[in-house]
Design a protein around this motif. Structure first.
Motif, PDB file in Angstrom:
ATOM      1  N   SER A 176       0.858  -1.191   0.000  1.00 36.12           N
ATOM      2  CA  SER A 176       0.000   0.000   0.000  1.00 36.12           C
ATOM      3  C   SER A 176       0.889   1.235   0.000  1.00 36.12           C
ATOM      4  O   SER A 176       1.968   1.229   0.590  1.00 36.12           O
ATOM      5  CB  SER A 176      -0.873   0.004   1.257  1.00 36.12           C
ATOM      6  OG  SER A 176      -1.377   1.292   1.515  1.00 36.12           O
ATOM      7  N   ARG A 177       0.443   2.286  -0.674  1.00 42.06           N
ATOM      8  CA  ARG A 177       1.250   3.526  -0.654  1.00 42.06           C
ATOM      9  C   ARG A 177       0.509   4.668   0.046  1.00 42.06           C
ATOM     10  O   ARG A 177       0.807   4.985   1.198  1.00 42.06           O
ATOM     11  CB  ARG A 177       1.657   3.947  -2.068  1.00 42.06           C
ATOM     12  CG  ARG A 177       2.459   5.225  -2.015  1.00 42.06           C
ATOM     13  CD  ARG A 177       2.853   5.803  -3.364  1.00 42.06           C
ATOM     14  NE  ARG A 177       2.271   5.143  -4.481  1.00 42.06           N
ATOM     15  CZ  ARG A 177       1.414   5.732  -5.327  1.00 42.06           C
ATOM     16  NH1 ARG A 177       1.070   6.984  -5.176  1.00 42.06           N
ATOM     17  NH2 ARG A 177       0.911   5.068  -6.358  1.00 42.06           N
ATOM     18  N   ALA A 178      -0.522   5.243  -0.627  1.00 42.31           N
ATOM     19  CA  ALA A 178      -1.176   6.419  -0.033  1.00 42.31           C
ATOM     20  C   ALA A 178      -1.761   6.091   1.342  1.00 42.31           C
ATOM     21  O   ALA A 178      -1.638   6.874   2.284  1.00 42.31           O
ATOM     22  CB  ALA A 178      -2.256   6.941  -0.967  1.00 42.31           C
ATOM     23  N   ILE A 179      -2.371   4.913   1.453  1.00 40.40           N
ATOM     24  CA  ILE A 179      -2.992   4.547   2.741  1.00 40.40           C
ATOM     25  C   ILE A 179      -1.910   4.324   3.797  1.00 40.40           C
ATOM     26  O   ILE A 179      -2.006   4.850   4.908  1.00 40.40           O
ATOM     27  CB  ILE A 179      -3.876   3.282   2.586  1.00 40.40           C
ATOM     28  CG1 ILE A 179      -5.025   3.545   1.591  1.00 40.40           C
ATOM     29  CG2 ILE A 179      -4.401   2.804   3.946  1.00 40.40           C
ATOM     30  CD1 ILE A 179      -6.070   4.544   2.038  1.00 40.40           C
ATOM     31  N   ASP A 204     -12.308   1.760  -1.068  1.00 36.73           N
ATOM     32  CA  ASP A 204     -12.328   1.783  -2.530  1.00 36.73           C
ATOM     33  C   ASP A 204     -11.098   2.592  -2.975  1.00 36.73           C
ATOM     34  O   ASP A 204     -11.065   3.810  -2.825  1.00 36.73           O
ATOM     35  CB  ASP A 204     -13.630   2.448  -3.001  1.00 36.73           C
ATOM     36  CG  ASP A 204     -13.837   2.273  -4.492  1.00 36.73           C
ATOM     37  OD1 ASP A 204     -13.008   1.607  -5.149  1.00 36.73           O
ATOM     38  OD2 ASP A 204     -14.838   2.810  -5.019  1.00 36.73           O
ATOM     39  N   LEU A 205     -10.094   1.883  -3.483  1.00 38.50           N
ATOM     40  CA  LEU A 205      -8.826   2.529  -3.819  1.00 38.50           C
ATOM     41  C   LEU A 205      -8.671   2.680  -5.330  1.00 38.50           C
ATOM     42  O   LEU A 205      -9.297   1.945  -6.096  1.00 38.50           O
ATOM     43  CB  LEU A 205      -7.649   1.694  -3.272  1.00 38.50           C
ATOM     44  CG  LEU A 205      -7.720   1.284  -1.800  1.00 38.50           C
ATOM     45  CD1 LEU A 205      -6.466   0.514  -1.402  1.00 38.50           C
ATOM     46  CD2 LEU A 205      -7.919   2.481  -0.880  1.00 38.50           C
ATOM     47  N   MET A 206      -7.811   3.592  -5.749  1.00 34.70           N
ATOM     48  CA  MET A 206      -7.611   3.779  -7.189  1.00 34.70           C
ATOM     49  C   MET A 206      -6.161   4.165  -7.495  1.00 34.70           C
ATOM     50  O   MET A 206      -5.565   4.983  -6.806  1.00 34.70           O
ATOM     51  CB  MET A 206      -8.538   4.888  -7.697  1.00 34.70           C
ATOM     52  CG  MET A 206      -8.351   5.186  -9.164  1.00 34.70           C
ATOM     53  SD  MET A 206      -9.710   6.089  -9.903  1.00 34.70           S
ATOM     54  CE  MET A 206      -9.314   7.727  -9.502  1.00 34.70           C
ATOM     55  N   THR A 207      -5.656   3.550  -8.568  1.00 38.63           N
ATOM     56  CA  THR A 207      -4.339   3.957  -9.075  1.00 38.63           C
ATOM     57  C   THR A 207      -4.599   4.814 -10.305  1.00 38.63           C
ATOM     58  O   THR A 207      -5.029   4.310 -11.342  1.00 38.63           O
ATOM     59  CB  THR A 207      -3.492   2.711  -9.429  1.00 38.63           C
ATOM     60  OG1 THR A 207      -3.412   1.895  -8.268  1.00 38.63           O
ATOM     61  CG2 THR A 207      -2.092   3.100  -9.873  1.00 38.63           C
ATOM     62  N   GLY A 244      -7.796   7.044  -2.539  1.00 37.32           N
ATOM     63  CA  GLY A 244      -8.792   6.086  -2.059  1.00 37.32           C
ATOM     64  C   GLY A 244      -9.714   6.705  -1.027  1.00 37.32           C
ATOM     65  O   GLY A 244      -9.412   7.736  -0.421  1.00 37.32           O
ATOM     66  N   ILE A 245     -10.851   6.044  -0.881  1.00 36.74           N
ATOM     67  CA  ILE A 245     -11.855   6.462   0.109  1.00 36.74           C
ATOM     68  C   ILE A 245     -12.045   5.279   1.047  1.00 36.74           C
ATOM     69  O   ILE A 245     -12.166   4.135   0.592  1.00 36.74           O
ATOM     70  CB  ILE A 245     -13.186   6.781  -0.592  1.00 36.74           C
ATOM     71  CG1 ILE A 245     -12.993   7.957  -1.550  1.00 36.74           C
ATOM     72  CG2 ILE A 245     -14.286   7.106   0.407  1.00 36.74           C
ATOM     73  CD1 ILE A 245     -13.918   7.900  -2.720  1.00 36.74           C
TER      74      ILE A 245
END
Ligand code: SOE
Length: 387
Positions: A176-179, A204-207, A244-245
């Motif tokens: 995981s990066r942003a999280i 719900d994550l997005m690249t 992501g949310i």
């Protein structure tokens, strides 16, 4: 007063921030610095009058002079260095995430307990005076029962596909990066202020950029803008989330939601949190950290400013200057380290005294939250965060 002998490993974005904070605390002597960036280490060594500058982190572990180790390396080195430092009986202050997996962080938590050494993780945002004040308000019942916790942590330093940093590489940064990188700060803050654990998540994550252009050569965090212009680029696939949310449930049944992003134009380090309670609400933004909004239903809302005389007793020691004299980002780690070094100086055992700073156990719990977020994103289901 006996000076505690310490060492810093790593000279990227955060290593120099540790060095600067240590200098300001007093009562500490940085006896060693280690980094593979030889030139940078030498320059910092001279600037901070550090007697020993090593190229290998192993030399710091083997140095009998060193009592405390600050691990400021990239994520893939957190586990191995933290483990070796604990094994050598040294106190450790690690950067986050504690490790790249929760299996590794569990191992560190039990090793630290076995050794009885002081262990801390740099969840620095807890240590703003107004965050400490919000926590004191919560503990005194001034916010009532927590209903809802919401906010975001937004940055733009990875906005373009030409922005590049080691954090984009799974083998150096983790799954995981942003999280894991910034969502973990937000979740830690939410749990710290409310005193409630996050018990389940729906993510719900997005690249946004499944492929990025990697400049040849290493790039420091937040320094991509200058480097991307150099033009010598190669394509690489990206496997971690840019944004992501995450919906959250807390231990008391409260609900929460956080938006995390490293691709939000104009947002540099915008960590914003709002807690809605049955008696009042509070809201705080890391980019304007010297004020805390307090929301009321029956009377006008308030804005509390960072003035020691206006803060609850528990928060006052973190405000070093009078009202109207802003304090900011470099002061958070300094306040955290201040508590850690007092704990060490007083000869306290973390197994017997409750630390007033985040520990490896907190780092492990954040890894568990990250695991649950990734699982939820993959299964499109609510996932419990289990110890
Ligand atoms: C990069 O996203 C970063 O430097 C994080 O790694 C830090 O923990 C955060 O404080 C600022 O942004």
């Amino acid at each position: 007063m006996k000076r505690i002998r310490t060492a810093v490993i790593g000279t990227g974005f955060i290593g120099p921030a540790h060095l600067e904070a240590l200098q300001r605390i007093g009562g500490i002597q940085v006896v060693a610095l280690a980094s593979i960036e030889k030139e940078k280490a030498r320059t910092l060594g001279t600037r901070f009058a550090i007697p020993k500058v090593y190229e290998k982190w192993e030399d710091v572990i083997a140095d009998g002079d060193v009592e405390v180790i600050h691990n400021c390396t990239p994520n893939h080195l957190h586990f191995v260095i933290n483990k070796a430092a604990l094994g050598a009986g040294k106190h450790v202050i690690s950067e986050k995430p504690l490790t790249m997996t929760s299996k590794e962080s569990a191992e560190l938590v039990s090793l630290a307990a076995k050794k009885g050494v002081v262990n801390a993780i740099n969840f620095n945002y807890r240590f703003y005076p107004l965050i400490q004040h919000a926590r004191a308000m919560m503990e005194k019942g001034e916010l009532g029962k927590v209903y809802l916790v919401h906010g975001h942590y937004l940055q733009d330093w990875l906005y373009y596909d030409t922005d590049y940093n080691w954090r984009l590489e799974t083998k150096m940064s983790g799954a995981s990066r942003a999280i894991a990188d910034i969502g973990s700060h937000w979740c830690d803050l939410a749990q710290f202020v409310t005193g409630l654990k996050i018990t389940s998540v729906f993510a719900d994550l997005m690249t946004v950029h499944p492929k990025r252009k990697r400049p040849r050569g290493a790039i420091e965090t937040f320094k991509g803008k200058e480097m991307a212009l150099s033009g010598d680029l190669e394509d690489i696939p990206i496997r971690t989330e840019d944004t992501g949310i995450v919906m959250l449930r807390f231990a008391n049944g409260a609900r929460g939601v956080v938006t995390v992003s490293q691709v939000s134009a104009g947002r540099k380090n915008c960590e914003q949190i709002e807690i809605d309670g049955s008696k009042a609400a509070v809201a705080w933004n890391q980019e304007e950290p010297n004020q805390l909004w307090v929301g009321h239903r029956e009377r006008p809302n308030e804005v509390i400013i960072k003035d020691p005389s206006l803060l609850h007793q528990e928060a006052r020691k973190y405000a070093h200057y009078p009202g109207g004299h802003p304090e900011g980002y470099p002061d958070g780690p300094m306040n955290l380290f201040m508590n850690v070094y007092d704990f060490i100086r007083e000869g306290k055992d973390p197994r017997k005294s409750i630390p007033d700073f985040p520990t490896f156990a907190d780092g492990h719990w954040e890894n568990k939250i990250v695991d649950a977020v990734l699982k939820s994103d993959g299964t499109r289901k609510w996932v419990e965060v289990k110890p």
